[in-house]
Design an enzyme around this catalytic site. Sequence first.
Site, PDB file in Angstrom:
ATOM      1  N   LYS A  13       0.822  -1.558  -0.164  1.00 23.01           N
ATOM      2  CA  LYS A  13       0.277  -0.146  -0.043  1.00 23.01           C
ATOM      3  C   LYS A  13       0.988   1.746  -0.226  1.00 23.01           C
ATOM      4  O   LYS A  13       0.402   2.643  -1.159  1.00 23.01           O
ATOM      5  CB  LYS A  13      -1.070  -0.102   1.719  1.00 23.01           C
ATOM      6  CG  LYS A  13      -2.011  -0.613   1.282  1.00 23.01           C
ATOM      7  CD  LYS A  13      -2.848  -1.013   2.541  1.00 23.01           C
ATOM      8  CE  LYS A  13      -2.153  -0.477   4.682  1.00 23.01           C
ATOM      9  NZ  LYS A  13      -1.991  -1.983   4.419  1.00 23.01           N
ATOM     10  N   ARG A  88      -9.709   1.125   8.422  1.00 20.77           N
ATOM     11  CA  ARG A  88      -9.508  -0.542   8.507  1.00 20.77           C
ATOM     12  C   ARG A  88     -10.747  -1.098   9.819  1.00 20.77           C
ATOM     13  O   ARG A  88      -9.925  -2.813   9.988  1.00 20.77           O
ATOM     14  CB  ARG A  88      -8.242  -0.654   9.453  1.00 20.77           C
ATOM     15  CG  ARG A  88      -6.800  -0.480   9.171  1.00 20.77           C
ATOM     16  CD  ARG A  88      -5.404  -0.059  10.118  1.00 20.77           C
ATOM     17  NE  ARG A  88      -4.161  -1.514   9.917  1.00 20.77           N
ATOM     18  CZ  ARG A  88      -3.887  -1.871   9.276  1.00 20.77           C
ATOM     19  NH1 ARG A  88      -3.206  -0.565   8.954  1.00 20.77           N
ATOM     20  NH2 ARG A  88      -2.620  -2.288   9.246  1.00 20.77           N
ATOM     21  N   ARG A 122      12.138  -7.252   5.722  1.00 25.33           N
ATOM     22  CA  ARG A 122      12.015  -5.439   5.222  1.00 25.33           C
ATOM     23  C   ARG A 122      12.129  -4.940   6.529  1.00 25.33           C
ATOM     24  O   ARG A 122      12.802  -4.364   8.207  1.00 25.33           O
ATOM     25  CB  ARG A 122      10.910  -5.163   4.876  1.00 25.33           C
ATOM     26  CG  ARG A 122       9.892  -4.689   5.589  1.00 25.33           C
ATOM     27  CD  ARG A 122       8.688  -3.967   5.707  1.00 25.33           C
ATOM     28  NE  ARG A 122       7.434  -3.212   7.020  1.00 25.33           N
ATOM     29  CZ  ARG A 122       6.698  -2.852   6.244  1.00 25.33           C
ATOM     30  NH1 ARG A 122       6.259  -2.920   4.868  1.00 25.33           N
ATOM     31  NH2 ARG A 122       5.531  -3.050   7.098  1.00 25.33           N
ATOM     32  N   ARG A 151      11.151  -2.379  11.795  1.00 25.12           N
ATOM     33  CA  ARG A 151       9.945  -1.982  12.912  1.00 25.12           C
ATOM     34  C   ARG A 151       9.214  -3.474  13.708  1.00 25.12           C
ATOM     35  O   ARG A 151       9.684  -4.198  13.791  1.00 25.12           O
ATOM     36  CB  ARG A 151       8.401  -2.182  11.951  1.00 25.12           C
ATOM     37  CG  ARG A 151       8.607  -0.293  11.538  1.00 25.12           C
ATOM     38  CD  ARG A 151       7.585  -0.034  10.304  1.00 25.12           C
ATOM     39  NE  ARG A 151       5.774  -1.020  10.317  1.00 25.12           N
ATOM     40  CZ  ARG A 151       5.056  -0.734   9.949  1.00 25.12           C
ATOM     41  NH1 ARG A 151       5.183  -0.177   8.700  1.00 25.12           N
ATOM     42  NH2 ARG A 151       3.803  -0.982  10.712  1.00 25.12           N
TER      43      ARG A 151
HETATM   44  P1  ADP Z   1       0.440  -2.401   7.734  1.00 24.13           P
HETATM   45  O1  ADP Z   1      -0.664  -2.218   7.270  1.00 24.13           O
HETATM   46  O2  ADP Z   1       1.520  -3.077   7.092  1.00 24.13           O
HETATM   47  O3  ADP Z   1      -0.045  -2.575   9.603  1.00 24.13           O
HETATM   48  P2  ADP Z   1       0.768   0.405   8.884  1.00 24.13           P
HETATM   49  O4  ADP Z   1       1.763   1.567   9.271  1.00 24.13           O
HETATM   50  O5  ADP Z   1      -0.692   0.777   8.185  1.00 24.13           O
HETATM   51  O6  ADP Z   1       0.810  -1.434   8.784  1.00 24.13           O
HETATM   52  O7  ADP Z   1      -0.263  -0.072  11.004  1.00 24.13           O
HETATM   53  C1  ADP Z   1       0.674  -0.240  11.533  1.00 24.13           C
HETATM   54  C2  ADP Z   1       0.065  -0.411  13.539  1.00 24.13           C
HETATM   55  O8  ADP Z   1      -0.557   0.839  12.911  1.00 24.13           O
HETATM   56  C3  ADP Z   1      -1.117  -1.303  13.093  1.00 24.13           C
HETATM   57  O9  ADP Z   1      -0.907  -2.542  13.250  1.00 24.13           O
HETATM   58  C4  ADP Z   1      -2.347  -0.627  13.865  1.00 24.13           C
HETATM   59  O10 ADP Z   1      -2.085  -1.037  15.362  1.00 24.13           O
HETATM   60  C5  ADP Z   1      -2.049   0.663  13.333  1.00 24.13           C
HETATM   61  N1  ADP Z   1      -3.132   1.631  12.790  1.00 24.13           N
HETATM   62  C6  ADP Z   1      -2.956   2.089  11.998  1.00 24.13           C
HETATM   63  N2  ADP Z   1      -3.665   2.339  11.299  1.00 24.13           N
HETATM   64  C7  ADP Z   1      -4.646   1.703  11.855  1.00 24.13           C
HETATM   65  C8  ADP Z   1      -6.144   2.635  11.886  1.00 24.13           C
HETATM   66  N3  ADP Z   1      -6.700   3.184  11.153  1.00 24.13           N
HETATM   67  N4  ADP Z   1      -6.332   1.958  12.851  1.00 24.13           N
HETATM   68  C9  ADP Z   1      -6.404   1.303  14.310  1.00 24.13           C
HETATM   69  N5  ADP Z   1      -4.565   1.325  13.647  1.00 24.13           N
HETATM   70  C10 ADP Z   1      -3.936   1.662  12.885  1.00 24.13           C
END
Ligand code: ADP
Length: 206
Positions: A13, A88, A122, A151
């Site tokens: 994404k 999400r 990664r 991370r």
């Molecule tokens: P990925 O999509 O690879 O999990 P992100 O950087 O988008 O990585 O998100 C990392 C973490 O941040 C998620 O696992 C979640 O805990 C939190 N997060 C991100 N976006 C949201 C959201 N819209 N609602 C709730 N938690 C979120």
Amino acid sequence: MKILLLGAPGCGKSTQAKLITDMLNVPHISTGDMLREEIKSNSKSGQRAKIYISQGGLVPDDIIFDIVKKRLQNDDCKNGFILDAYPRNPSQAMELAKITKLDLVLYLKVDNKKVIDRLSNRLTCTDCQKSVPKSSGYANCPYCGGNLVQRPDDAEDVIKVRLETYEKQTKPLIEYYDKVSNLVVIDADQEVEKVFNDIKMAINRK
Ligand code: ADP
């Protein structure tokens, strides 16, 4: 154009969002990046969010919605935006529908096994948040020279929980957006350029 990118963790994404941003000149809004900034600055929301992120769950909706709502009110969102990782879950989708209407939802479909490989192999830059495969051998970020780290939520046990969280809470959104919006399925199991090509075609058809 207001675009949402939907898909499992590690489906690409963020990589695609950055490419679309350059093409359409609209901002890339990543709730993951914004949360990591909150954690870095040690804000109250950041301190709360850190606990959920480190366990692979979702951050509570109230924290997220405040952040997103403020961000969407910025002037640079007037002509559109790319939403990455928000909404999400169904309740976030309902909240978003109250404040804006999406033009296009791109579902980046990828094989689960591939996702686990990508995430556990990664390194991510703590400054620009871009990532590179561990095997690339870079000591520093090739894009900005920043620090490359794994991370904390890319640890294998956390990846598993993130994928479960995705299956339970985020995947239902595919069916929802297929009904209420313009959803296009993109095969994200291809090279970055090919995925982007398919995305461009979907955007141009709009
Ligand atoms: P990925 O999509 O690879 O999990 P992100 O950087 O988008 O990585 O998100 C990392 C973490 O941040 C998620 O696992 C979640 O805990 C939190 N997060 C991100 N976006 C949201 C959201 N819209 N609602 C709730 N938690 C979120």
